[in-house]
Write a protein that holds these residues in place. Structure first.
Motif, PDB file in Angstrom:
ATOM      1  N   PHE A 124       0.893  -1.151   0.000  1.00  0.00           N
ATOM      2  CA  PHE A 124       0.000   0.000   0.000  1.00  0.00           C
ATOM      3  C   PHE A 124       0.930   1.198   0.000  1.00  0.00           C
ATOM      4  O   PHE A 124       1.605   1.469   0.988  1.00  0.00           O
ATOM      5  CB  PHE A 124      -0.883  -0.038   1.255  1.00  0.00           C
ATOM      6  CG  PHE A 124      -1.821   1.121   1.409  1.00  0.00           C
ATOM      7  CD1 PHE A 124      -3.033   1.149   0.744  1.00  0.00           C
ATOM      8  CD2 PHE A 124      -1.508   2.167   2.271  1.00  0.00           C
ATOM      9  CE1 PHE A 124      -3.914   2.209   0.915  1.00  0.00           C
ATOM     10  CE2 PHE A 124      -2.381   3.221   2.460  1.00  0.00           C
ATOM     11  CZ  PHE A 124      -3.588   3.248   1.780  1.00  0.00           C
ATOM     12  N   ASP A 125       1.024   1.883  -1.133  1.00  0.00           N
ATOM     13  CA  ASP A 125       1.997   2.956  -1.320  1.00  0.00           C
ATOM     14  C   ASP A 125       1.308   4.304  -1.148  1.00  0.00           C
ATOM     15  O   ASP A 125       0.181   4.492  -1.603  1.00  0.00           O
ATOM     16  CB  ASP A 125       2.603   2.837  -2.720  1.00  0.00           C
ATOM     17  CG  ASP A 125       3.986   3.431  -2.821  1.00  0.00           C
ATOM     18  OD1 ASP A 125       4.678   3.536  -1.789  1.00  0.00           O
ATOM     19  OD2 ASP A 125       4.393   3.777  -3.928  1.00  0.00           O
ATOM     20  N   VAL A 126       2.001   5.254  -0.499  1.00  0.00           N
ATOM     21  CA  VAL A 126       1.408   6.547  -0.163  1.00  0.00           C
ATOM     22  C   VAL A 126       2.362   7.674  -0.541  1.00  0.00           C
ATOM     23  O   VAL A 126       3.569   7.589  -0.297  1.00  0.00           O
ATOM     24  CB  VAL A 126       1.097   6.627   1.353  1.00  0.00           C
ATOM     25  CG1 VAL A 126       0.636   8.019   1.751  1.00  0.00           C
ATOM     26  CG2 VAL A 126       0.061   5.586   1.744  1.00  0.00           C
ATOM     27  N   TRP A 169      -2.972  13.470   0.428  1.00  0.00           N
ATOM     28  CA  TRP A 169      -2.237  12.243   0.138  1.00  0.00           C
ATOM     29  C   TRP A 169      -3.045  11.388  -0.830  1.00  0.00           C
ATOM     30  O   TRP A 169      -4.255  11.524  -0.936  1.00  0.00           O
ATOM     31  CB  TRP A 169      -1.922  11.468   1.417  1.00  0.00           C
ATOM     32  CG  TRP A 169      -3.120  11.080   2.230  1.00  0.00           C
ATOM     33  CD1 TRP A 169      -3.741  11.833   3.199  1.00  0.00           C
ATOM     34  CD2 TRP A 169      -3.861   9.858   2.149  1.00  0.00           C
ATOM     35  NE1 TRP A 169      -4.815  11.156   3.717  1.00  0.00           N
ATOM     36  CE2 TRP A 169      -4.913   9.936   3.099  1.00  0.00           C
ATOM     37  CE3 TRP A 169      -3.743   8.704   1.373  1.00  0.00           C
ATOM     38  CZ2 TRP A 169      -5.833   8.903   3.287  1.00  0.00           C
ATOM     39  CZ3 TRP A 169      -4.661   7.677   1.555  1.00  0.00           C
ATOM     40  CH2 TRP A 169      -5.682   7.783   2.506  1.00  0.00           C
ATOM     41  N   SER A 181      -3.053   7.135  -2.331  1.00  0.00           N
ATOM     42  CA  SER A 181      -2.538   5.785  -2.102  1.00  0.00           C
ATOM     43  C   SER A 181      -2.805   4.938  -3.330  1.00  0.00           C
ATOM     44  O   SER A 181      -3.670   5.247  -4.143  1.00  0.00           O
ATOM     45  CB  SER A 181      -3.186   5.147  -0.880  1.00  0.00           C
ATOM     46  OG  SER A 181      -4.573   4.973  -1.097  1.00  0.00           O
ATOM     47  N   ILE A 239      -4.076   9.333   7.232  1.00  0.00           N
ATOM     48  CA  ILE A 239      -3.911   8.323   6.180  1.00  0.00           C
ATOM     49  C   ILE A 239      -4.621   7.045   6.617  1.00  0.00           C
ATOM     50  O   ILE A 239      -4.465   6.579   7.743  1.00  0.00           O
ATOM     51  CB  ILE A 239      -2.424   8.066   5.904  1.00  0.00           C
ATOM     52  CG1 ILE A 239      -1.776   9.345   5.350  1.00  0.00           C
ATOM     53  CG2 ILE A 239      -2.240   6.887   4.931  1.00  0.00           C
ATOM     54  CD1 ILE A 239      -0.274   9.296   5.249  1.00  0.00           C
ATOM     55  N   TRP A 289      -4.368   3.768   6.486  1.00  0.00           N
ATOM     56  CA  TRP A 289      -3.533   2.590   6.273  1.00  0.00           C
ATOM     57  C   TRP A 289      -4.384   1.334   6.491  1.00  0.00           C
ATOM     58  O   TRP A 289      -5.081   1.239   7.496  1.00  0.00           O
ATOM     59  CB  TRP A 289      -2.372   2.580   7.259  1.00  0.00           C
ATOM     60  CG  TRP A 289      -1.423   3.736   7.153  1.00  0.00           C
ATOM     61  CD1 TRP A 289      -1.418   4.856   7.932  1.00  0.00           C
ATOM     62  CD2 TRP A 289      -0.332   3.880   6.246  1.00  0.00           C
ATOM     63  NE1 TRP A 289      -0.390   5.684   7.560  1.00  0.00           N
ATOM     64  CE2 TRP A 289       0.294   5.116   6.524  1.00  0.00           C
ATOM     65  CE3 TRP A 289       0.179   3.087   5.223  1.00  0.00           C
ATOM     66  CZ2 TRP A 289       1.401   5.577   5.826  1.00  0.00           C
ATOM     67  CZ3 TRP A 289       1.276   3.545   4.523  1.00  0.00           C
ATOM     68  CH2 TRP A 289       1.882   4.769   4.818  1.00  0.00           C
TER      69      TRP A 289
END
Length: 181
Positions: free
Chosen positions: A81-83, A97, A99, A154, A156
């Motif tokens: 999971f890229d942010v 942000w 994701s 965020i 996550w």
């Protein structure tokens, strides 16, 4: 290749064209001309990095306040999971942000331009992540924003407590972090 825009126009998801058959697959993970022509990415890459992490490792949110690095991120094993967080004070998307799920299976890449903090969470048993950078690693300029900063909020996809480095545990709150003008 297919270029997918994100809610932050400077950050792009890149889907390479895959050539596959019963023997396996082939794709160009980077072609300077194609990236410039199709995605408008004219960055000059100077360093390639490779990390391996186990499930629930969370790395980030990292950036360099000087020698800012643009990053082209992809997973060659597993899923992350890229942010990317916009920390450019003058940007209309400052503090926002995006994701993206990046995996060895979907072969997606994320273009994170200079001026962003970056981090990822490993969702699979382990993941290997490769990323190209537009400037050299400069530890004296490295900064870290707290991964769970309440102002950023965020989302996550955690299934357990994240595994963090000491540096990431000690990240700065967004409101007190050094940012770009």
């Amino acid at each position: 290749m297919n270029i997918l825009p994100t809610e932050i126009p400077d950050v792009l998801i890149i889907e390479p064209r895959i050539f596959g058959d019963d023997r396996g697959f082939f794709f160009e993970s980077y072609n300077e001309r194609a990236f410039a022509d199709k995605a408008g990415i004219t960055a000059h890459f100077v360093q390639d990095n490779h990390s391996r992490s186990c499930q629930n490792v969370l790395r980030g949110l990292h950036y360099q306040i000087q020698q800012s690095q643009g990053k082209l991120v992809r997973a060659i094993v597993g899923t992350i999971f890229d942010v990317a967080v916009d920390i450019r004070k003058s940007s209309p998307t400052f503090g926002q942000w995006i994701s993206c799920l990046i995996s060895a299976e979907n072969k997606r890449m994320l273009w994170v331009p200079a001026g962003f903090a970056h981090g990822f969470l490993v969702l699979s048993d382990y993941a290997e992540v490769l990323y190209k950078t537009t400037d050299y690693y400069a530890p004296q300029h490295e900064r870290c924003i707290l991964w769970n900063d309440p102002d950023l909020a965020i989302d996550w996809p955690l299934t357990a407590a994240p595994i963090l480095s000491a540096k990431d545990e000690g990240g700065q709150l967004f409101k007190s972090a050094e940012i770009y003008s």
